[in-house]
Write a protein that holds these residues in place. Structure first.
Motif, PDB file in Angstrom:
ATOM      1  N   TYR A 132       0.820  -1.208   0.000  1.00 35.71           N
ATOM      2  CA  TYR A 132       0.000   0.000   0.000  1.00 35.71           C
ATOM      3  C   TYR A 132       0.855   1.260   0.000  1.00 35.71           C
ATOM      4  N   ASP A 133       1.961   1.202   0.730  1.00 34.08           N
ATOM      5  CA  ASP A 133       2.815   2.389   0.816  1.00 34.08           C
ATOM      6  C   ASP A 133       4.205   1.977   1.270  1.00 34.08           C
ATOM      7  N   ASP A 134       5.154   2.864   1.043  1.00 34.08           N
ATOM      8  CA  ASP A 134       6.555   2.593   1.324  1.00 34.08           C
ATOM      9  C   ASP A 134       7.231   3.959   1.478  1.00 34.08           C
ATOM     10  N   ILE A 135       8.018   4.149   2.533  1.00 32.99           N
ATOM     11  CA  ILE A 135       8.623   5.482   2.690  1.00 32.99           C
ATOM     12  C   ILE A 135       9.551   5.810   1.532  1.00 32.99           C
ATOM     13  N   ASP A 136      10.088   4.787   0.889  1.00 30.70           N
ATOM     14  CA  ASP A 136      10.948   5.045  -0.271  1.00 30.70           C
ATOM     15  C   ASP A 136      10.202   5.765  -1.385  1.00 30.70           C
ATOM     16  N   TRP A 137       8.908   5.600  -1.449  1.00 27.98           N
ATOM     17  CA  TRP A 137       8.107   6.282  -2.469  1.00 27.98           C
ATOM     18  C   TRP A 137       8.043   7.789  -2.214  1.00 27.98           C
ATOM     19  N   HIS A 138       8.396   8.214  -1.012  1.00 23.77           N
ATOM     20  CA  HIS A 138       8.226   9.609  -0.624  1.00 23.77           C
ATOM     21  C   HIS A 138       9.530  10.363  -0.410  1.00 23.77           C
ATOM     22  N   THR A 139      10.637   9.665  -0.268  1.00 28.48           N
ATOM     23  CA  THR A 139      11.885  10.333   0.123  1.00 28.48           C
ATOM     24  C   THR A 139      12.736  10.821  -1.038  1.00 28.48           C
ATOM     25  N   GLY A 140      12.348  10.544  -2.234  1.00 26.71           N
ATOM     26  CA  GLY A 140      13.105  11.038  -3.387  1.00 26.71           C
ATOM     27  C   GLY A 140      12.529  12.357  -3.878  1.00 26.71           C
ATOM     28  N   GLY A 141      13.030  12.816  -4.957  1.00 28.61           N
ATOM     29  CA  GLY A 141      12.479  13.999  -5.626  1.00 28.61           C
ATOM     30  C   GLY A 141      12.414  15.236  -4.770  1.00 28.61           C
ATOM     31  N   ASP A 142      11.202  15.693  -4.486  1.00 31.36           N
ATOM     32  CA  ASP A 142      11.024  16.966  -3.780  1.00 31.36           C
ATOM     33  C   ASP A 142      10.891  16.804  -2.265  1.00 31.36           C
ATOM     34  N   PHE A 143      11.368  15.700  -1.704  1.00 33.93           N
ATOM     35  CA  PHE A 143      11.336  15.521  -0.252  1.00 33.93           C
ATOM     36  C   PHE A 143      12.202  16.601   0.388  1.00 33.93           C
ATOM     37  N   PRO A 144      11.681  17.271   1.418  1.00 30.21           N
ATOM     38  CA  PRO A 144      12.409  18.392   2.021  1.00 30.21           C
ATOM     39  C   PRO A 144      13.799  18.016   2.554  1.00 30.21           C
ATOM     40  N   ALA A 145      14.790  18.773   2.158  1.00 30.96           N
ATOM     41  CA  ALA A 145      16.173  18.519   2.561  1.00 30.96           C
ATOM     42  C   ALA A 145      16.392  18.741   4.052  1.00 30.96           C
ATOM     43  N   ASP A 146      15.516  19.532   4.692  1.00 33.47           N
ATOM     44  CA  ASP A 146      15.695  19.830   6.110  1.00 33.47           C
ATOM     45  C   ASP A 146      15.117  18.744   7.020  1.00 33.47           C
ATOM     46  N   LEU A 147      14.531  17.699   6.462  1.00 37.67           N
ATOM     47  CA  LEU A 147      13.926  16.623   7.263  1.00 37.67           C
ATOM     48  C   LEU A 147      14.651  15.304   7.028  1.00 37.67           C
ATOM     49  N   ASP A 148      14.666  14.464   8.069  1.00 36.89           N
ATOM     50  CA  ASP A 148      15.191  13.117   7.847  1.00 36.89           C
ATOM     51  C   ASP A 148      14.060  12.232   7.329  1.00 36.89           C
ATOM     52  N   ALA A 149      14.429  11.093   6.799  1.00 39.00           N
ATOM     53  CA  ALA A 149      13.476  10.205   6.119  1.00 39.00           C
ATOM     54  C   ALA A 149      12.330   9.746   7.020  1.00 39.00           C
ATOM     55  N   SER A 150      12.503   9.785   8.328  1.00 36.50           N
ATOM     56  CA  SER A 150      11.433   9.326   9.224  1.00 36.50           C
ATOM     57  C   SER A 150      10.147  10.141   9.051  1.00 36.50           C
ATOM     58  N   HIS A 151      10.267  11.341   8.544  1.00 35.35           N
ATOM     59  CA  HIS A 151       9.078  12.177   8.327  1.00 35.35           C
ATOM     60  C   HIS A 151       8.213  11.649   7.179  1.00 35.35           C
ATOM     61  N   ALA A 152       8.777  10.837   6.314  1.00 33.99           N
ATOM     62  CA  ALA A 152       8.001  10.217   5.240  1.00 33.99           C
ATOM     63  C   ALA A 152       7.161   9.065   5.774  1.00 33.99           C
ATOM     64  N   ARG A 153       7.397   8.701   7.016  1.00 29.93           N
ATOM     65  CA  ARG A 153       6.722   7.585   7.675  1.00 29.93           C
ATOM     66  C   ARG A 153       5.398   8.005   8.324  1.00 29.93           C
TER      67      ARG A 153
END
Length: 123
Positions: free
Chosen positions: A6-27
């Motif tokens: 259904y979802d995967d944080i990898d789908w959200h951490t590329g492209g325009d993911f904010p540089a000021d946040l760590d990947a956990s925010h995509a979770r």
């Protein structure tokens, strides 16, 4: 049985993911849904058998859905994580309008959706 993702944080951490946040925010949005499902007993038998203590901690408010997603689900929400009822709901709702509802409930003053803080009260 084919596992549905259904979802995967990898789908959200590329492209325009904010540089000021760590990947956990995509979770955050994924974990809120998973925690909501668990609090209603819609987790899979597999998740129950593999991670009973973590599920108990979720229900007690001692562990967040974000932690569970990272520690037990490899940062992915799949059909293996949910019961038959949970999967039926996820297929009908998660893919169709869950993200839209998340956007509607998010703080419009934040720079992006990924800046939305994790709040267990929303689960």
């Amino acid at each position: 049985m084919i596992v549905r993702k259904y979802d995967d944080i990898d789908w959200h951490t590329g492209g325009d993911f904010p540089a000021d946040l760590d990947a956990s925010h995509a979770r955050t949005h994924i974990a809120l849904f998973l925690e909501w499902a668990i609090r209603r007993g819609h987790e899979s038998d597999t998740l129950r058998s593999l991670h009973p203590d973590a599920l108990h901690s979720i229900r007690q408010g001692k562990l967040s859905g974000k932690d569970l997603l990272a520690q037990c689900c490899d940062d992915k929400l799949t059909s293996d994580d949910l019961s038959e009822t949970g999967n039926g709901f996820a297929q009908a709702y998660y893919e169709a309008s869950c993200l839209e509802d998340y956007v509607d409930l998010s703080d419009d003053d934040l720079p992006t959706l990924y800046h939305e803080p994790y709040d267990q009260k929303k689960a």
